[in-house]
Design an enzyme around this catalytic site. Structure first.
Site, PDB file in Angstrom:
ATOM      1  CB  VAL A   1      46.472  80.092  49.383  1.00 37.99           C
ATOM      2  CG1 VAL A   1      46.996  78.774  48.834  1.00 37.99           C
ATOM      3  CG2 VAL A   1      45.030  80.304  48.943  1.00 37.99           C
ATOM      4  N   GLY A   2      48.891  80.639  51.507  1.00 36.98           N
ATOM      5  CA  GLY A   2      50.229  80.322  52.028  1.00 36.98           C
ATOM      6  C   GLY A   2      50.162  79.730  53.421  1.00 36.98           C
TER       7      GLY A   2
ATOM      8  CD  GLU B   1      56.464  86.812  46.233  1.00 38.98           C
ATOM      9  OE1 GLU B   1      55.739  87.525  46.957  1.00 38.98           O
ATOM     10  OE2 GLU B   1      56.387  86.780  45.010  1.00 38.98           O
TER      11      GLU B   1
ATOM     12  CB  CYS C   1      52.998  90.463  45.554  1.00 41.58           C
ATOM     13  SG  CYS C   1      54.429  89.841  44.692  1.00 41.58           S
TER      14      CYS C   1
ATOM     15  CB  SER D   1      46.433  84.895  48.743  1.00 44.93           C
ATOM     16  OG  SER D   1      46.037  83.544  48.869  1.00 44.93           O
ATOM     17  CB  THR D   2      48.952  86.169  53.375  1.00 43.37           C
ATOM     18  OG1 THR D   2      49.964  87.051  52.858  1.00 43.37           O
ATOM     19  CG2 THR D   2      49.320  85.808  54.802  1.00 43.37           C
TER      20      THR D   2
HETATM   21  P1  ADP Z   1      44.710  84.549  43.966  1.00 48.94           P
HETATM   22  O1  ADP Z   1      43.586  84.832  44.911  1.00 48.94           O
HETATM   23  O2  ADP Z   1      45.427  85.743  43.528  1.00 48.94           O
HETATM   24  O3  ADP Z   1      44.340  83.664  42.818  1.00 48.94           O
HETATM   25  P2  ADP Z   1      45.780  82.333  45.423  1.00 48.94           P
HETATM   26  O4  ADP Z   1      46.693  82.349  46.579  1.00 48.94           O
HETATM   27  O5  ADP Z   1      44.372  81.869  45.643  1.00 48.94           O
HETATM   28  O6  ADP Z   1      45.806  83.788  44.826  1.00 48.94           O
HETATM   29  O7  ADP Z   1      46.362  81.449  44.237  1.00 48.94           O
HETATM   30  C1  ADP Z   1      47.726  81.299  43.941  1.00 48.94           C
HETATM   31  C2  ADP Z   1      47.978  79.879  43.520  1.00 48.94           C
HETATM   32  O8  ADP Z   1      47.624  79.014  44.585  1.00 48.94           O
HETATM   33  C3  ADP Z   1      47.148  79.394  42.320  1.00 48.94           C
HETATM   34  O9  ADP Z   1      47.933  78.501  41.565  1.00 48.94           O
HETATM   35  C4  ADP Z   1      46.012  78.673  42.979  1.00 48.94           C
HETATM   36  O10 ADP Z   1      45.433  77.685  42.138  1.00 48.94           O
HETATM   37  C5  ADP Z   1      46.713  78.025  44.141  1.00 48.94           C
HETATM   38  N1  ADP Z   1      45.851  77.638  45.274  1.00 48.94           N
HETATM   39  C6  ADP Z   1      44.762  78.262  45.757  1.00 48.94           C
HETATM   40  N2  ADP Z   1      44.268  77.590  46.809  1.00 48.94           N
HETATM   41  C7  ADP Z   1      45.053  76.503  47.015  1.00 48.94           C
HETATM   42  C8  ADP Z   1      45.077  75.408  47.943  1.00 48.94           C
HETATM   43  N3  ADP Z   1      44.184  75.300  48.908  1.00 48.94           N
HETATM   44  N4  ADP Z   1      46.061  74.487  47.811  1.00 48.94           N
HETATM   45  C9  ADP Z   1      46.983  74.591  46.849  1.00 48.94           C
HETATM   46  N5  ADP Z   1      47.016  75.586  45.954  1.00 48.94           N
HETATM   47  C10 ADP Z   1      46.072  76.535  46.031  1.00 48.94           C
END
Ligand code: ADP
Length: 491
Positions: free
Chosen positions: A242-243, A260, A294, A239-240
């Site tokens: 978390v990115g 991405e 996506c 997700s944007t």
């Molecule tokens: P979704 O909501 O579709 O699960 P996320 O962006 O939350 O999308 O998750 C994508 C990946 O990022 C997963 O492997 C998840 O465990 C990881 N993730 C989520 N939050 C964090 C964070 N704060 N730091 C590192 N990785 C994370």
């Protein structure tokens, strides 16, 4: 499950660190669920920060060996990995079906797509070229070499559990790096099975480690991957939101990131389009993977002259081509449940918001528990407007909200009115419209008269808040190398 594993040893619930199969020293673990019925499939390790740090150190040690392995030898190891994955494709697809709820036939497709990336990167191994540059200063020559970067941390999402690994680890390893991979907590089993095959392919220990951690400990593990100085590159798909967190954390150390992130793809059908092919393109783009990619069409703009006809044909064609089944193992089924209850809640929120603002559901519109707790049927909504919630955030589900438009200028303005820009699609028979709109869309990938925009040989990338860097294609390997220029004097 209605499946018998050809190679049961691929089914494991341990992490693979520095060539060893490990559980958490704390004995902590977390559950993996089957989206079909929410049952717990197994428990996998919830590794600690210290254990992840050890995996990173092992990857750094492995890099010191692996960076000296000649490219053709790397290539042959990658080929062996690819061949082992091909031979295990049914079992990998089965794991994908078990942990993601994807119908088995669709899982086979996603595994094949993942294999493509390895095949591509394997052949690219030998083409990591430098250049010679005419030097202005007399008696000197300049050349460049491309060097691997070191330890790459890869964080992958649940929606394509095999291909996201080959797309990242395949490119990074082809370029001579080592990888610490953290799969999504929803889908660790595919990653673990991929590590099993990696081990058999004969790479030195530590070239690829797979670490798992629970959703609760993910932020702390994520911080370690961003802060650890041995990690030279963080590659993330998700997700944007978390990115942004990861990019901020990496910025503190000027760490390279490849991101991405989310999209909000416009899908535009002009009045002169071939409606049948636009309808089929839309079904492929919108309903594939139950709308959970996506690059899925999210905002669908249909010219007002063909709006009703398009909506009716879409409804008929969805009924003809989308085949849910009581069993995800049914080979005829091509449409499964969403990955988890969170997905269903979001989809319903978008549908309810559209309806409360005057849109009309002409197909679906409500979770169907006859197919299990997380099943949401293909849904079509007419009378949608660009102020509705689905335009603000990606639905990530099988909901097609059709928005009418009247002019090219208007639709380009609406299509670009978003902070993200990953994929965009357009259907027209007019070559001028095609070029104008393809060039005007603020996205990284445009599908003109197609509903699919991703393949191993083509760049996969976003603009705006959809990300940084390129995956796939020959550009991907460049992401995972540094250019070093060497000046030779005294000539
Ligand atoms: P979704 O909501 O579709 O699960 P996320 O962006 O939350 O999308 O998750 C994508 C990946 O990022 C997963 O492997 C998840 O465990 C990881 N993730 C989520 N939050 C964090 C964070 N704060 N730091 C590192 N990785 C994370």
């Amino acid at each position: 499950f209605e499946y018998t594993f050809e190679d049961p040893s691929l089914v494991d619930n341990r992490c693979f660190v520095n060539g060893q199969w490990v559980t958490a020293a704390s004995k902590k673990s977390f559950p993996v669920h089957d989206p079909v019925d929410d049952a717990v499939v197994c428990l996998v390790p919830d590794l600690s920060v210290a254990e992840v740090r050890d995996a990173i150190k092992a990857a750094e040690d492995a890099f010191q060996i692996f960076r000296k392995v000649p490219h053709r030898d790397r290539r042959f190891m990658l080929r062996r990995w690819g061949d082992l994955i091909k031979a295990a494709r049914n079992d990998l697809a089965a794991l994908c079906t078990i942990e993601l709820g994807k119908p088995f036939s669709e899982s086979l497709g996603t595994v094949a797509y993942g294999i493509d990336y390895l095949d591509w990167f394997e052949s690219e191994c030998e083409r990591i070229y430098g250049e010679t540059i005419p030097a202005y200063r007399r008696g000197t020559r300049i050349m460049t070499v491309r060097e691997p970067q070191g330890v790459v941390a890869a964080i992958t999402p649940w929606n394509s559990p095999v291909a996201m690994i080959t797309r990242k680890a395949g490119a990074a390893i082809a370029a001579g790096n080592t990888v610490v991979l953290k799969p999504a907590p929803e889908t660790p089993l595919c990653a673990i099975a991929m590590a099993k095959l990696f081990e058999r392919a004969g790479f030195p220990a530590g070239v690829l480690s797979v670490i798992t951690c629970s959703p609760e400990s993910t932020p702390t593990i994520g911080e370690e991957l961003c802060n650890n100085k041995l990690v030279k590159h963080l590659s993330f798909t998700g997700s944007t939101a978390v990115g942004k967190i990861l990019n901020t954390q990496c910025a503190r150390h000027i760490k390279k990131t490849s991101l991405e992130l989310g999209g909000n793809a416009p899908f535009i059908v002009f009045e002169d389009a071939n409606i049948d092919s636009a309808v089929d393109g839309m079904i492929l783009s919108k309903f594939r993977s139950s709308g959970q990619t996506c690059v899925c069409a999210n905002r669908i703009f249909i010219h007002e002259q063909i709006y009703d006809e398009f909506a009716n044909r879409l409804k008929t064609r969805v009924a003809e081509t989308i085949r849910p089944s009581a069993s995800v193992w049914d080979p005829k089924s091509n449409f499964g449940p969403l990955y988890a209850g969170k997905g269903v809640e979001k989809v319903q929120r978008h549908v309810d918001d559209a309806v409360s603002r005057g849109a009309k559901v002409i197909l679906g519109g409500k979770a169907d528990h006859n197919y299990g707790p997380n099943f949401y049927p293909p849904t079509i909504i007419t009378g949608s407007k660009s102020n509705m919630l689905f335009c603000q955030e990606e639905t990530f589900g099988p909901v097609a909200c059709l928005i009418p438009f009247s002019t090219q200028e208007e639709v380009i303005r609406m299509a670009n009115d978003t902070d993200v820009g990953l994929a965009g699609y357009l259907f027209t028979e007019n070559i001028n419209t095609l070029w104008d709109v393809a060039e005007a869309l603020q996205v990284g990938m445009v599908g003109c008269r197609v509903g699919l925009v991703s393949a191993c040989e083509q760049p996969f990338s976003g603009v705006k808040e959809s990300g940084l860097g390129i995956e796939g294609s020959s550009h991907a390997l460049k992401e995972y190398t540094n250019i070093k220029s060497i000046t030779l004097g005294g000539l």
